[in-house]
Design a protein around this motif. Structure first.
Motif, PDB file in Angstrom:
ATOM      1  N   ALA A  16       0.830  -1.216   0.000  1.00 25.50           N
ATOM      2  CA  ALA A  16       0.000   0.000   0.000  1.00 25.50           C
ATOM      3  C   ALA A  16       0.859   1.257   0.000  1.00 25.50           C
ATOM      4  CB  ALA A  16      -0.939  -0.001   1.209  1.00 25.50           C
ATOM      5  N   SER A  17       2.129   1.127   0.373  1.00 25.30           N
ATOM      6  CA  SER A  17       2.990   2.313   0.383  1.00 25.30           C
ATOM      7  C   SER A  17       3.472   2.630  -1.028  1.00 25.30           C
ATOM      8  CB  SER A  17       4.183   2.090   1.318  1.00 25.30           C
ATOM      9  OG  SER A  17       3.748   1.879   2.656  1.00 25.30           O
ATOM     10  N   GLY A  18       3.982   1.618  -1.728  1.00 27.23           N
ATOM     11  CA  GLY A  18       4.393   1.807  -3.110  1.00 27.23           C
ATOM     12  C   GLY A  18       5.750   2.435  -3.314  1.00 27.23           C
ATOM     13  N   ASP A  19       6.477   2.833  -2.246  1.00 26.80           N
ATOM     14  CA  ASP A  19       7.786   3.463  -2.409  1.00 26.80           C
ATOM     15  C   ASP A  19       8.805   2.436  -2.903  1.00 26.80           C
ATOM     16  OD1 ASP A  19       7.786   6.364  -0.808  1.00 26.80           O
ATOM     17  OD2 ASP A  19       6.224   4.950  -0.139  1.00 26.80           O
ATOM     18  N   GLU A  20       9.713   2.895  -3.793  1.00 29.17           N
ATOM     19  CA  GLU A  20      10.682   1.979  -4.400  1.00 29.17           C
ATOM     20  C   GLU A  20      11.867   2.769  -4.932  1.00 29.17           C
ATOM     21  OE1 GLU A  20       8.731  -1.178  -6.392  1.00 29.17           O
ATOM     22  OE2 GLU A  20      10.298  -1.364  -7.915  1.00 29.17           O
ATOM     23  N   ILE A  21      13.072   2.136  -4.887  1.00 28.49           N
ATOM     24  CA  ILE A  21      14.269   2.757  -5.417  1.00 28.49           C
ATOM     25  C   ILE A  21      15.147   1.678  -6.025  1.00 28.49           C
ATOM     26  CG2 ILE A  21      15.458   2.663  -3.184  1.00 28.49           C
ATOM     27  CD1 ILE A  21      16.930   5.268  -4.023  1.00 28.49           C
ATOM     28  N   ALA A  22      15.709   1.946  -7.214  1.00 26.68           N
ATOM     29  CA  ALA A  22      16.605   1.018  -7.911  1.00 26.68           C
ATOM     30  C   ALA A  22      17.828   1.794  -8.361  1.00 26.68           C
ATOM     31  CB  ALA A  22      15.901   0.381  -9.088  1.00 26.68           C
ATOM     32  N   LEU A  23      19.023   1.250  -8.056  1.00 22.70           N
ATOM     33  CA  LEU A  23      20.302   1.903  -8.368  1.00 22.70           C
ATOM     34  C   LEU A  23      21.199   0.896  -9.067  1.00 22.70           C
ATOM     35  CD1 LEU A  23      20.673   3.582  -4.871  1.00 22.70           C
ATOM     36  CD2 LEU A  23      20.296   4.828  -7.007  1.00 22.70           C
ATOM     37  N   VAL A  24      21.766   1.251 -10.202  1.00 20.77           N
ATOM     38  CA  VAL A  24      22.594   0.347 -11.008  1.00 20.77           C
ATOM     39  C   VAL A  24      23.794   1.107 -11.551  1.00 20.77           C
ATOM     40  CG1 VAL A  24      22.685  -1.091 -13.074  1.00 20.77           C
ATOM     41  CG2 VAL A  24      20.629  -1.100 -11.654  1.00 20.77           C
ATOM     42  N   GLU A  25      24.961   0.431 -11.529  1.00 25.65           N
ATOM     43  CA  GLU A  25      26.153   0.900 -12.237  1.00 25.65           C
ATOM     44  C   GLU A  25      26.516  -0.183 -13.238  1.00 25.65           C
ATOM     45  OE1 GLU A  25      30.873   2.146 -11.602  1.00 25.65           O
ATOM     46  OE2 GLU A  25      29.715   1.310  -9.926  1.00 25.65           O
ATOM     47  N   VAL A  26      26.439   0.109 -14.493  1.00 30.96           N
ATOM     48  CA  VAL A  26      26.731  -0.878 -15.535  1.00 30.96           C
ATOM     49  C   VAL A  26      28.226  -0.879 -15.822  1.00 30.96           C
ATOM     50  CG1 VAL A  26      24.440  -0.695 -16.538  1.00 30.96           C
ATOM     51  CG2 VAL A  26      26.258   0.814 -17.366  1.00 30.96           C
ATOM     52  N   GLU A  27      28.723  -2.009 -16.321  1.00 34.95           N
ATOM     53  CA  GLU A  27      30.129  -2.098 -16.704  1.00 34.95           C
ATOM     54  C   GLU A  27      30.374  -1.408 -18.043  1.00 34.95           C
ATOM     55  OE1 GLU A  27      31.401  -6.127 -16.682  1.00 34.95           O
ATOM     56  OE2 GLU A  27      31.204  -6.391 -14.501  1.00 34.95           O
ATOM     57  N   ASN A  28      29.415  -1.510 -18.932  1.00 33.00           N
ATOM     58  CA  ASN A  28      29.556  -0.922 -20.266  1.00 33.00           C
ATOM     59  C   ASN A  28      28.553   0.231 -20.415  1.00 33.00           C
ATOM     60  OD1 ASN A  28      31.435  -3.013 -21.019  1.00 33.00           O
ATOM     61  ND2 ASN A  28      29.661  -4.379 -21.304  1.00 33.00           N
ATOM     62  N   TYR A  69       4.181  -0.709 -15.690  1.00 29.35           N
ATOM     63  CA  TYR A  69       3.452  -1.822 -15.060  1.00 29.35           C
ATOM     64  C   TYR A  69       2.748  -1.359 -13.792  1.00 29.35           C
ATOM     65  CZ  TYR A  69       2.675  -6.024 -12.255  1.00 29.35           C
ATOM     66  OH  TYR A  69       2.104  -6.989 -11.463  1.00 29.35           O
ATOM     67  N   GLN A  70       3.437  -0.532 -12.997  1.00 29.54           N
ATOM     68  CA  GLN A  70       2.858  -0.075 -11.741  1.00 29.54           C
ATOM     69  C   GLN A  70       1.656   0.865 -11.987  1.00 29.54           C
ATOM     70  OE1 GLN A  70       3.983  -2.298  -9.532  1.00 29.54           O
ATOM     71  NE2 GLN A  70       4.538  -0.752  -7.973  1.00 29.54           N
ATOM     72  N   VAL A  71       1.752   1.690 -12.992  1.00 28.04           N
ATOM     73  CA  VAL A  71       0.674   2.663 -13.264  1.00 28.04           C
ATOM     74  C   VAL A  71      -0.513   1.982 -13.943  1.00 28.04           C
ATOM     75  CG1 VAL A  71       0.062   4.745 -14.566  1.00 28.04           C
ATOM     76  CG2 VAL A  71       2.254   4.622 -13.354  1.00 28.04           C
ATOM     77  N   GLY A  72      -0.246   1.064 -14.844  1.00 30.71           N
ATOM     78  CA  GLY A  72      -1.305   0.411 -15.590  1.00 30.71           C
ATOM     79  C   GLY A  72      -1.647   1.190 -16.851  1.00 30.71           C
ATOM     80  N   ASP A  73      -2.552   0.646 -17.668  1.00 30.54           N
ATOM     81  CA  ASP A  73      -2.913   1.278 -18.935  1.00 30.54           C
ATOM     82  C   ASP A  73      -4.184   2.119 -18.846  1.00 30.54           C
ATOM     83  OD1 ASP A  73      -4.750  -0.699 -18.590  1.00 30.54           O
ATOM     84  OD2 ASP A  73      -4.242  -1.804 -20.417  1.00 30.54           O
ATOM     85  N   GLY A  74      -4.722   2.325 -17.681  1.00 30.89           N
ATOM     86  CA  GLY A  74      -5.922   3.130 -17.491  1.00 30.89           C
ATOM     87  C   GLY A  74      -7.194   2.346 -17.548  1.00 30.89           C
ATOM     88  N   THR A  75      -7.201   1.156 -18.162  1.00 34.27           N
ATOM     89  CA  THR A  75      -8.421   0.339 -18.244  1.00 34.27           C
ATOM     90  C   THR A  75      -8.517  -0.663 -17.094  1.00 34.27           C
ATOM     91  OG1 THR A  75      -7.310  -1.293 -19.646  1.00 34.27           O
ATOM     92  CG2 THR A  75      -8.456   0.535 -20.738  1.00 34.27           C
ATOM     93  N   ALA A 127       0.641  -1.160  -8.806  1.00 33.33           N
ATOM     94  CA  ALA A 127       0.484  -0.405  -7.563  1.00 33.33           C
ATOM     95  C   ALA A 127      -0.873  -0.642  -6.928  1.00 33.33           C
ATOM     96  CB  ALA A 127       0.698   1.084  -7.825  1.00 33.33           C
ATOM     97  N   TRP A 128      -1.881  -0.932  -7.759  1.00 35.48           N
ATOM     98  CA  TRP A 128      -3.220  -1.380  -7.358  1.00 35.48           C
ATOM     99  C   TRP A 128      -4.034  -0.286  -6.674  1.00 35.48           C
ATOM    100  CZ3 TRP A 128      -6.015  -5.318  -8.908  1.00 35.48           C
ATOM    101  CH2 TRP A 128      -7.197  -5.626  -8.213  1.00 35.48           C
ATOM    102  N   TYR A 129      -3.527   0.197  -5.556  1.00 34.06           N
ATOM    103  CA  TYR A 129      -4.281   1.181  -4.802  1.00 34.06           C
ATOM    104  C   TYR A 129      -4.182   2.556  -5.493  1.00 34.06           C
ATOM    105  CZ  TYR A 129      -4.140  -2.458  -1.221  1.00 34.06           C
ATOM    106  OH  TYR A 129      -4.264  -3.647  -0.551  1.00 34.06           O
ATOM    107  N   PRO A 130      -5.192   3.402  -5.332  1.00 34.39           N
ATOM    108  CA  PRO A 130      -5.185   4.708  -6.025  1.00 34.39           C
ATOM    109  C   PRO A 130      -4.007   5.592  -5.637  1.00 34.39           C
ATOM    110  CG  PRO A 130      -7.390   4.195  -5.267  1.00 34.39           C
ATOM    111  CD  PRO A 130      -6.498   3.153  -4.690  1.00 34.39           C
ATOM    112  N   ALA A 131      -3.696   5.725  -4.354  1.00 34.30           N
ATOM    113  CA  ALA A 131      -2.622   6.629  -3.929  1.00 34.30           C
ATOM    114  C   ALA A 131      -1.268   6.163  -4.458  1.00 34.30           C
ATOM    115  CB  ALA A 131      -2.618   6.737  -2.409  1.00 34.30           C
ATOM    116  N   PRO A 132      -0.894   4.883  -4.289  1.00 31.09           N
ATOM    117  CA  PRO A 132       0.374   4.444  -4.864  1.00 31.09           C
ATOM    118  C   PRO A 132       0.401   4.558  -6.382  1.00 31.09           C
ATOM    119  CG  PRO A 132      -0.348   2.887  -3.211  1.00 31.09           C
ATOM    120  CD  PRO A 132      -1.488   3.844  -3.432  1.00 31.09           C
TER     121      PRO A 132
END
Length: 268
Positions: free
Chosen positions: A186-198, A215-221, A226-231
């Motif tokens: 229900a919180s929906g907070d997320e962080i991703a950090l990457v350092e690539v070699e190339n 994927y989290q936002v959806g296509d509107g239909t 995220a499922w819940y409105p706030a997230p």
């Protein structure tokens, strides 16, 4: 009558006279036989021979006399007191040691398995390659999400879970890769950090991050991940993808612009 009595007495007297003469002669004959036996030499006891089991004649002697038994005991020594034969060598192990003879030492074969001089060293695992810029993404993530008033409790995403939410990311060669998401959906907070070699993989990482947002936002239909409105609204308006050199970040958080500023400050 008187004649008969007289005749009987005469007969009795005659019988007594004859008996007296015969007894004297018998005594004289007995005395003469005893003298002849004493004068005759002693006769040896008769022995008889019989064949044994193997056909060898066996002599059967008569009973021993007390004198013969005593003589045998005197001739044969008692058991255990027989003197040792000086010509016979003592048994092995009882021979006295010769002080002039030097002991012979036989070399003892070493049956202990030989150990290698040194155990082969197990190569230590190679440490992860350090970032050329010296940026530690784990430290940065901890400093950003440490504010418990604005960030919920997070959990690391690895292995199959990482492939599910960030398909294709594990196939890219990276120096550092760290993804954390809220433990409560229900919180929906997320962080991703990457350092690539190339550096050529930077755009590929951005595309993966954008697919995560879509994927989290959806296509509107239908509702998205995220499922819940706030997230869902947060992912639509407060999610950011930013890169700096070989470093790429995705952040979905209320106040994401402040996190972007901190991220860019690492490379200033």
């Amino acid at each position: 009558m008187k004649k008969r009595g007289l005749a009987g007495l005469l007969a009795l007297a005659l019988i007594l006279a004859l008996a007296a003469c015969g007894g004297t002669e018998a005594q004289e004959d007995a005395a003469q036989d005893q003298k002849m036996e004493e004068a005759a030499p002693p006769q040896e006891e008769e022995t008889s021979e019989t064949d044994g089991e193997d056909g060898v004649p066996v002599t059967i002697e008569g009973p021993e006399t007390a004198d013969d038994s005593q003589q045998l005991q005197e001739d044969e020594p008692d058991l255990g007191s027989r003197p040792a034969d000086p010509a016979k060598e003592p048994e092995t192990g009882s021979r006295p040691a010769d002080p002039a003879e030097k002991p012979v030492y036989q070399p003892v074969e070493d049956t202990k398995p030989q150990q290698p001089d040194k155990e082969p060293e197990t190569p230590a695992p190679a440490p992860p390659a350090e970032s050329a810029s010296g940026v530690d993404l784990a430290d940065f993530c901890a400093s950003v999400t440490g504010d418990q008033e604005t960030w919920p409790a997070l959990m690391a995403v690895e292995g199959e879970t990482l492939d599910t939410f960030y398909a294709g990311l594990s196939a890219i060669a990276t120096q550092q890769c760290l993804v954390q998401m809220a433990m409560i959906s229900a919180s929906g907070d997320e962080i991703a950090l990457v350092e690539v070699e190339n550096s050529g993989d930077v755009q590929a990482v951005k595309d993966i991050f954008q697919a995560r947002i879509d994927y989290q936002v959806g296509d509107g239909t239908s509702p998205g991940g995220a499922w819940y409105p706030a997230p869902t609204e947060m992912w639509r308006n407060e999610s950011r993808i930013v890169s700096n050199g070989n470093f790429v970040m995705l952040v979905a958080h209320t106040g994401a612009d402040a996190v972007v500023e901190q991220f860019n400050a690492l490379f200033a």
